[in-house]
Design an enzyme around this catalytic site. Structure first.
Site, PDB file in Angstrom:
ATOM      1  N   ASN A  11       0.861  -1.187   0.000  1.00 24.46           N
ATOM      2  CA  ASN A  11       0.000   0.000   0.000  1.00 24.46           C
ATOM      3  C   ASN A  11       0.898   1.238   0.000  1.00 24.46           C
ATOM      4  OD1 ASN A  11      -1.421   2.268   1.093  1.00 24.46           O
ATOM      5  ND2 ASN A  11      -3.083   0.891   1.651  1.00 24.46           N
ATOM      6  N   ASP A  13      -0.118   4.475  -0.135  1.00 23.34           N
ATOM      7  CA  ASP A  13      -0.830   5.709   0.236  1.00 23.34           C
ATOM      8  C   ASP A  13       0.087   6.732   0.906  1.00 23.34           C
ATOM      9  OD1 ASP A  13      -3.148   4.536  -0.629  1.00 23.34           O
ATOM     10  OD2 ASP A  13      -3.987   4.193   1.365  1.00 23.34           O
ATOM     11  N   HIS A  14       0.978   6.219   1.791  1.00 21.51           N
ATOM     12  CA  HIS A  14       1.743   7.189   2.590  1.00 21.51           C
ATOM     13  C   HIS A  14       2.935   7.778   1.852  1.00 21.51           C
ATOM     14  CE1 HIS A  14      -1.148   6.764   5.546  1.00 21.51           C
ATOM     15  NE2 HIS A  14      -0.864   5.505   5.838  1.00 21.51           N
ATOM     16  N   ARG A  22       2.849  18.226   1.121  1.00 22.18           N
ATOM     17  CA  ARG A  22       3.835  19.249   0.815  1.00 22.18           C
ATOM     18  C   ARG A  22       3.552  19.945  -0.523  1.00 22.18           C
ATOM     19  NH1 ARG A  22       9.001  20.528   3.115  1.00 22.18           N
ATOM     20  NH2 ARG A  22       9.460  22.442   1.985  1.00 22.18           N
ATOM     21  N   HIS A  47      -5.671   3.608  -1.650  1.00 23.00           N
ATOM     22  CA  HIS A  47      -7.002   3.963  -1.139  1.00 23.00           C
ATOM     23  C   HIS A  47      -7.321   5.384  -1.601  1.00 23.00           C
ATOM     24  CE1 HIS A  47      -9.733   4.236   2.726  1.00 23.00           C
ATOM     25  NE2 HIS A  47     -10.350   4.615   1.625  1.00 23.00           N
ATOM     26  N   ARG A  49      -9.382   8.098  -0.986  1.00 22.67           N
ATOM     27  CA  ARG A  49     -10.331   8.518   0.053  1.00 22.67           C
ATOM     28  C   ARG A  49     -11.220   9.632  -0.466  1.00 22.67           C
ATOM     29  NH1 ARG A  49      -8.820   6.621   5.488  1.00 22.67           N
ATOM     30  NH2 ARG A  49     -10.573   7.916   6.096  1.00 22.67           N
ATOM     31  N   ARG A  53      -7.056  12.874   0.881  1.00 20.79           N
ATOM     32  CA  ARG A  53      -5.956  13.330   1.743  1.00 20.79           C
ATOM     33  C   ARG A  53      -4.584  12.841   1.289  1.00 20.79           C
ATOM     34  NH1 ARG A  53      -7.079   9.940   7.264  1.00 20.79           N
ATOM     35  NH2 ARG A  53      -9.098  10.966   7.106  1.00 20.79           N
ATOM     36  N   HIS A  54      -4.548  11.740   0.529  1.00 20.81           N
ATOM     37  CA  HIS A  54      -3.236  11.324   0.011  1.00 20.81           C
ATOM     38  C   HIS A  54      -3.330  11.012  -1.490  1.00 20.81           C
ATOM     39  CE1 HIS A  54      -5.042   7.556   1.317  1.00 20.81           C
ATOM     40  NE2 HIS A  54      -4.659   7.658   2.572  1.00 20.81           N
ATOM     41  N   GLU A  73      -8.750   0.462  -2.939  1.00 27.55           N
ATOM     42  CA  GLU A  73      -9.624   0.504  -1.760  1.00 27.55           C
ATOM     43  C   GLU A  73     -10.490   1.752  -1.864  1.00 27.55           C
ATOM     44  OE1 GLU A  73      -7.053   0.735   1.623  1.00 27.55           O
ATOM     45  OE2 GLU A  73      -6.285  -1.280   1.333  1.00 27.55           O
ATOM     46  N   THR A 103      -6.939   6.354  10.090  1.00 22.89           N
ATOM     47  CA  THR A 103      -6.813   5.273   9.115  1.00 22.89           C
ATOM     48  C   THR A 103      -8.115   4.477   9.208  1.00 22.89           C
ATOM     49  OG1 THR A 103      -5.515   3.325   8.485  1.00 22.89           O
ATOM     50  CG2 THR A 103      -5.589   3.820  10.828  1.00 22.89           C
ATOM     51  N   THR A 104      -8.269   3.430   8.374  1.00 19.75           N
ATOM     52  CA  THR A 104      -9.520   2.668   8.406  1.00 19.75           C
ATOM     53  C   THR A 104      -9.613   1.941   9.756  1.00 19.75           C
ATOM     54  OG1 THR A 104      -9.064   2.307   6.076  1.00 19.75           O
ATOM     55  CG2 THR A 104     -10.955   1.148   7.004  1.00 19.75           C
ATOM     56  N   GLU A 158     -11.422  -9.222   2.942  1.00 26.87           N
ATOM     57  CA  GLU A 158     -10.138  -8.898   3.574  1.00 26.87           C
ATOM     58  C   GLU A 158     -10.403  -8.789   5.065  1.00 26.87           C
ATOM     59  OE1 GLU A 158      -7.453  -6.048   1.791  1.00 26.87           O
ATOM     60  OE2 GLU A 158      -6.685  -5.465   3.772  1.00 26.87           O
ATOM     61  N   HIS A 198      -3.882  -4.662   7.842  1.00 26.07           N
ATOM     62  CA  HIS A 198      -3.983  -3.547   8.780  1.00 26.07           C
ATOM     63  C   HIS A 198      -3.086  -3.770   9.991  1.00 26.07           C
ATOM     64  CE1 HIS A 198      -5.402   0.062  10.669  1.00 26.07           C
ATOM     65  NE2 HIS A 198      -5.986   0.344   9.524  1.00 26.07           N
ATOM     66  N   GLY A 199      -2.136  -2.866  10.153  1.00 30.00           N
ATOM     67  CA  GLY A 199      -1.253  -2.900  11.317  1.00 30.00           C
ATOM     68  C   GLY A 199      -0.197  -3.993  11.258  1.00 30.00           C
ATOM     69  N   GLY A 220       0.900  -1.323   4.518  1.00 28.68           N
ATOM     70  CA  GLY A 220       1.245   0.040   4.111  1.00 28.68           C
ATOM     71  C   GLY A 220       2.139   0.757   5.099  1.00 28.68           C
TER      72      GLY A 220
HETATM   73  N1  PXP Z   1      -6.123  -3.077   4.196  1.00 26.42           N
HETATM   74  C1  PXP Z   1      -7.045  -2.095   4.201  1.00 26.42           C
HETATM   75  C2  PXP Z   1      -8.405  -2.412   3.680  1.00 26.42           C
HETATM   76  C3  PXP Z   1      -6.733  -0.804   4.676  1.00 26.42           C
HETATM   77  O1  PXP Z   1      -7.700   0.149   4.664  1.00 26.42           O
HETATM   78  C4  PXP Z   1      -5.423  -0.532   5.105  1.00 26.42           C
HETATM   79  C5  PXP Z   1      -5.064   0.846   5.574  1.00 26.42           C
HETATM   80  O2  PXP Z   1      -5.116   1.719   4.511  1.00 26.42           O
HETATM   81  C6  PXP Z   1      -4.483  -1.579   5.044  1.00 26.42           C
HETATM   82  C7  PXP Z   1      -4.862  -2.841   4.616  1.00 26.42           C
HETATM   83  C8  PXP Z   1      -3.053  -1.368   5.415  1.00 26.42           C
HETATM   84  O3  PXP Z   1      -2.931  -1.021   6.764  1.00 26.42           O
HETATM   85  P1  PXP Z   1      -1.534  -0.522   7.314  1.00 26.42           P
HETATM   86  O4  PXP Z   1      -1.273   0.801   6.681  1.00 26.42           O
HETATM   87  O5  PXP Z   1      -1.757  -0.441   8.794  1.00 26.42           O
HETATM   88  O6  PXP Z   1      -0.518  -1.543   6.929  1.00 26.42           O
END
Ligand code: PXP
Length: 246
Positions: A11, A13-14, A22, A47, A49, A53-54, A73, A103-104, A158, A198-199, A220
């Site tokens: 992912n 996004d960041h 910036r 994602h 959004r 935001r990103h 996403e 975050t989600t 997921e 996630h996480g 991500g």
């Molecule tokens: N899966 C989904 C559906 C998410 O929304 C996210 C966060 O954007 C992730 C996975 C990845 O989570 P993390 O950034 O904590 O790794």
């Protein structure tokens, strides 16, 4: 591209967060796509959004043109469904979205959707499937949520691993791990494709990798955080081998 036992979805996004905050045109997301794929990513996850935001709309177009496999996403809205059907990612993961969340924060609550919302979900999944896109629903690891996913027509879920990742001690962690295992096994027995995310990070990944029905991990925050000190290329390689080892 090598076919891995468990797919790694990176992912990015960041990377977009840095650039968008910036208001610059770097770091380049397209470059990130190539580096991720060259070093072991099986797919790219972004994602879009509602508050942008990103990731921006143009990023989705650019990344679609470069990523071999794209997982988009998005929230369940008319706007997002139209974007998805125009862009045609390989996967579309429907997530809940709250404007003020960092975050989600949790999975979709299919059990508490109104009839109208649920019918909209069913209809949207059908419209997305018609474009050859695999829809996955991001849910907490609960059997009743999985049963509702099946009712919606989705063929893929997921599992939200956030409670496992945030567990405060080993007892809590084992309870959360068992919930994920039970949910993954149940979903697979119902012929659903199972993803998780996630996480997740290099310290908590191993136990999740041992759950055989999970086919794909989407990661991500930890990848981008680790990249600050180790570099993106080396970090992707490390996640790839951590997943392959289990
Ligand atoms: N899966 C989904 C559906 C998410 O929304 C996210 C966060 O954007 C992730 C996975 C990845 O989570 P993390 O950034 O904590 O790794």
């Amino acid at each position: 591209m090598i076919k891995h036992n468990k797919r790694l979805g990176v992912n990015i996004d960041h990377i977009a967060t840095l650039r968008t905050n910036r208001k610059t045109d770097y770091p380049s997301l397209v470059q990130a796509v190539h580096i991720a794929e060259e070093n072991g990513a099986d797919l790219i996850t972004i994602h879009l959004r509602e508050d942008r935001r990103h990731i921006q709309d143009q990023d989705v177009i650019d990344i679609r043109a470069h990523a071999s496999v794209l997982n988009l996403e998005m929230a369940l809205t008319d706007e997002m469904i139209n974007i998805c059907n125009n862009i045609k990612p390989d996967y579309c993961c429907i997530v809940p979205e709250k404007r003020k969340e960092l975050t989600t924060e949790g999975g979709l609550d299919l059990l508490n959707m109104s009839n109208n919302q649920f019918n909209f979900l069913v209809d949207s999944i059908d419209r997305i499937h018609q474009n050859g896109i695999i829809v996955s629903l991001f849910i907490d690891p609960e059997i009743n949520q999985i049963k509702k996913c099946i009712e919606s027509g989705a063929k893929c879920i997921e599992l939200h691993t956030g409670s496992y990742a945030n567990a405060k001690n080993s007892i809590e962690k084992n309870v959360e791990l068992q919930r994920i295992k039970d949910a993954a096994n149940f979903a697979a027995s119902c012929n659903l494709q199972v993803h998780a995310g996630h996480g997740l990070n290099l310290s908590n990944l191993a136990d999740i990798c041992k759950i055989s029905p999970i086919e794909e991990l989407n990661i991500g925050h930890a990848i981008i955080a680790d990249s600050i000190f180790k570099g993106f290329e080396k970090t992707i390689k490390d996640y790839r081998s951590a997943i392959n080892n289990d």
